[in-house]
Motif scaffolding. Structure first.
Motif, short mmCIF file in Angstrom:
data_model
loop_
_atom_site.label_atom_id
_atom_site.label_comp_id
_atom_site.label_asym_id
_atom_site.label_seq_id
_atom_site.Cartn_x
_atom_site.Cartn_y
_atom_site.Cartn_z
N THR A 228 0.84 -1.20 0.00
CA THR A 228 0.00 0.00 0.00
C THR A 228 0.88 1.25 0.00
OG1 THR A 228 -0.04 0.13 2.41
CG2 THR A 228 -1.76 -1.23 1.35
N MET A 229 0.24 2.40 -0.20
CA MET A 229 0.98 3.67 -0.11
C MET A 229 1.56 3.84 1.29
SD MET A 229 1.58 5.34 -2.80
CE MET A 229 1.89 7.02 -2.33
N GLU A 230 0.83 3.41 2.29
CA GLU A 230 1.32 3.50 3.67
C GLU A 230 2.61 2.69 3.83
OE1 GLU A 230 -0.09 1.82 7.94
OE2 GLU A 230 -1.60 2.93 6.82
N THR A 231 2.64 1.51 3.23
CA THR A 231 3.84 0.67 3.30
C THR A 231 5.00 1.34 2.57
OG1 THR A 231 2.45 -1.31 3.32
CG2 THR A 231 4.78 -1.64 2.84
N VAL A 232 4.71 1.93 1.42
CA VAL A 232 5.75 2.62 0.64
C VAL A 232 6.30 3.79 1.44
CG1 VAL A 232 6.23 3.97 -1.43
CG2 VAL A 232 4.84 1.90 -1.60
N GLU A 233 5.42 4.58 2.04
CA GLU A 233 5.85 5.74 2.83
C GLU A 233 6.71 5.30 4.01
OE1 GLU A 233 2.27 7.81 3.82
OE2 GLU A 233 1.89 8.35 1.73
N LYS A 234 6.40 4.17 4.58
CA LYS A 234 7.13 3.68 5.75
C LYS A 234 8.45 3.01 5.37
CE LYS A 234 6.47 0.78 9.81
NZ LYS A 234 5.56 -0.15 10.47
N ASN A 235 8.47 2.25 4.26
CA ASN A 235 9.63 1.41 3.95
C ASN A 235 10.41 1.82 2.70
OD1 ASN A 235 9.08 -0.32 6.16
ND2 ASN A 235 7.49 -1.30 4.94
N GLY A 236 9.90 2.80 1.96
CA GLY A 236 10.65 3.28 0.80
C GLY A 236 11.82 4.12 1.28
N SER A 237 12.85 4.20 0.46
CA SER A 237 14.01 5.02 0.83
C SER A 237 14.44 5.86 -0.36
CB SER A 237 15.17 4.13 1.28
OG SER A 237 15.67 3.37 0.19
N LEU A 238 15.04 6.97 -0.06
CA LEU A 238 15.61 7.86 -1.06
C LEU A 238 17.07 8.06 -0.69
CD1 LEU A 238 15.19 9.89 -3.44
CD2 LEU A 238 14.72 11.60 -1.69
N PHE A 239 17.98 7.72 -1.61
CA PHE A 239 19.40 7.84 -1.27
C PHE A 239 20.18 8.77 -2.19
CE2 PHE A 239 19.04 3.93 -3.82
CZ PHE A 239 19.96 4.17 -4.84
N ARG A 240 19.64 9.13 -3.35
CA ARG A 240 20.41 10.00 -4.26
C ARG A 240 19.48 10.91 -5.05
NH1 ARG A 240 23.81 6.53 -7.34
NH2 ARG A 240 25.24 6.75 -5.62
N ILE A 241 19.95 12.14 -5.24
CA ILE A 241 19.32 13.09 -6.14
C ILE A 241 20.37 13.46 -7.18
CG2 ILE A 241 18.32 15.39 -6.36
CD1 ILE A 241 17.38 15.12 -3.45
N GLN A 242 19.99 13.32 -8.44
CA GLN A 242 20.93 13.57 -9.53
C GLN A 242 20.35 14.62 -10.47
OE1 GLN A 242 21.30 10.29 -12.28
NE2 GLN A 242 23.45 10.77 -12.64
N VAL A 243 21.14 15.64 -10.78
CA VAL A 243 20.74 16.66 -11.75
C VAL A 243 21.58 16.44 -12.99
CG1 VAL A 243 20.49 19.13 -12.20
CG2 VAL A 243 20.34 18.28 -9.84
N ARG A 244 20.88 16.32 -14.14
CA ARG A 244 21.60 16.08 -15.39
C ARG A 244 20.73 16.51 -16.57
NH1 ARG A 244 19.60 11.57 -17.81
NH2 ARG A 244 18.50 10.09 -16.49
N GLU A 245 21.35 16.51 -17.73
CA GLU A 245 20.64 16.81 -18.96
C GLU A 245 20.15 15.50 -19.55
OE1 GLU A 245 21.61 20.02 -22.32
OE2 GLU A 245 22.93 18.29 -22.41
N SER A 246 18.89 15.45 -19.96
CA SER A 246 18.36 14.23 -20.56
C SER A 246 18.82 14.11 -22.01
CB SER A 246 16.83 14.24 -20.51
OG SER A 246 16.31 15.10 -21.52
N TRP A 247 18.55 12.97 -22.59
CA TRP A 247 18.92 12.77 -24.00
C TRP A 247 18.12 13.69 -24.91
CZ3 TRP A 247 15.25 11.03 -27.43
CH2 TRP A 247 14.09 10.46 -26.89
N ARG A 248 17.01 14.23 -24.39
CA ARG A 248 16.19 15.18 -25.16
C ARG A 248 16.73 16.61 -25.05
NH1 ARG A 248 11.69 12.45 -22.18
NH2 ARG A 248 10.97 10.80 -23.55
N GLY A 249 17.67 16.82 -24.15
CA GLY A 249 18.27 18.14 -23.98
C GLY A 249 17.69 18.98 -22.87
N ASN A 250 16.67 18.47 -22.18
CA ASN A 250 16.11 19.23 -21.06
C ASN A 250 16.77 18.77 -19.75
OD1 ASN A 250 14.58 16.78 -21.66
ND2 ASN A 250 13.33 17.32 -19.91
N LEU A 251 16.74 19.64 -18.76
CA LEU A 251 17.31 19.29 -17.46
C LEU A 251 16.31 18.48 -16.65
CD1 LEU A 251 19.18 22.55 -16.42
CD2 LEU A 251 20.16 20.42 -17.25
N ILE A 252 16.82 17.48 -15.98
CA ILE A 252 15.98 16.66 -15.12
C ILE A 252 16.65 16.51 -13.76
CG2 ILE A 252 14.93 15.34 -17.00
CD1 ILE A 252 16.77 13.01 -16.11
#
Length: 174
Positions: free
Chosen positions: A112-136
């Protein structure tokens, strides 16, 4: 011998011609290094780990064309300003992958979303240019069940945020 480089603030001495300093009002002093090929620069010192929502120890990577550093900081600032919205979108992607992969918790219940909110993790944020040329800005993390078992075949979940449109595309890696 050092050299002086000015971007958003005062000039500072940097010890190598491959490296230069960018002083950013929000993210502080950041040292970038030019790549051997092309015009890409990579963040090597400065804002390596900054909190994002409840995630206190998030690694930050930035690799963009040198002429787009200012845009990259704007993009990163935009995502940080909308942390709650983008974390929720990240969770939605994790939940969708769990449903697609028919993942369950340790008792065999759907994720469930509750399980995701409790057990999901975020470890990296990456800023780069996509193959389309826009920033992501890409949010990367993992998902485990309530007993700590990695889900999704131990793949990282990636939510790529298009900074111009706020559209999010999802992928798995690893």
């Amino acid at each position: 011998m050092g050299f002086l480089r000015k971007y958003f603030g005062k000039e500072k001495e940097i010890s190598s011609p491959e490296r230069f300093l960018v002083e950013h009002e929000r993210f502080g002093n950041c040292v970038f290094e030019r790549g051997k090929d092309g015009d890409l620069v990579r963040l090597v010192e400065g804002i390596s780990r900054i909190p994002f929502g409840k995630y206190e120890d998030v690694e930050l990577d930035m690799e963009v064309p040198e002429g787009r550093i200012g845009e990259a900081f704007q993009c990163l600032g935009h995502v940080y300003d909308g942390q709650e919205k983008f974390i929720n979108k990240f969770y939605e992607g994790i939940r969708s992958f769990c449903e697609e992969w028919e993942e369950t918790d340790s008792r065999g219940n759907d994720i469930t979303m509750e399980t995701v909110e409790k057990n999901g993790s975020l470890f990296r944020i990456q800023v780069r240019e996509s193959w389309r040329g826009n920033l992501i800005v890409a949010l990367r993390g993992m998902m485990s069940d309530d007993a700590g078992k990695d889900l999704l075949g131990c793949h990282s979940v990636i939510a790529e945020i298009n900074c111009e449109t706020d559209e999010v595309e999802y992928d798995l890696e690893g």
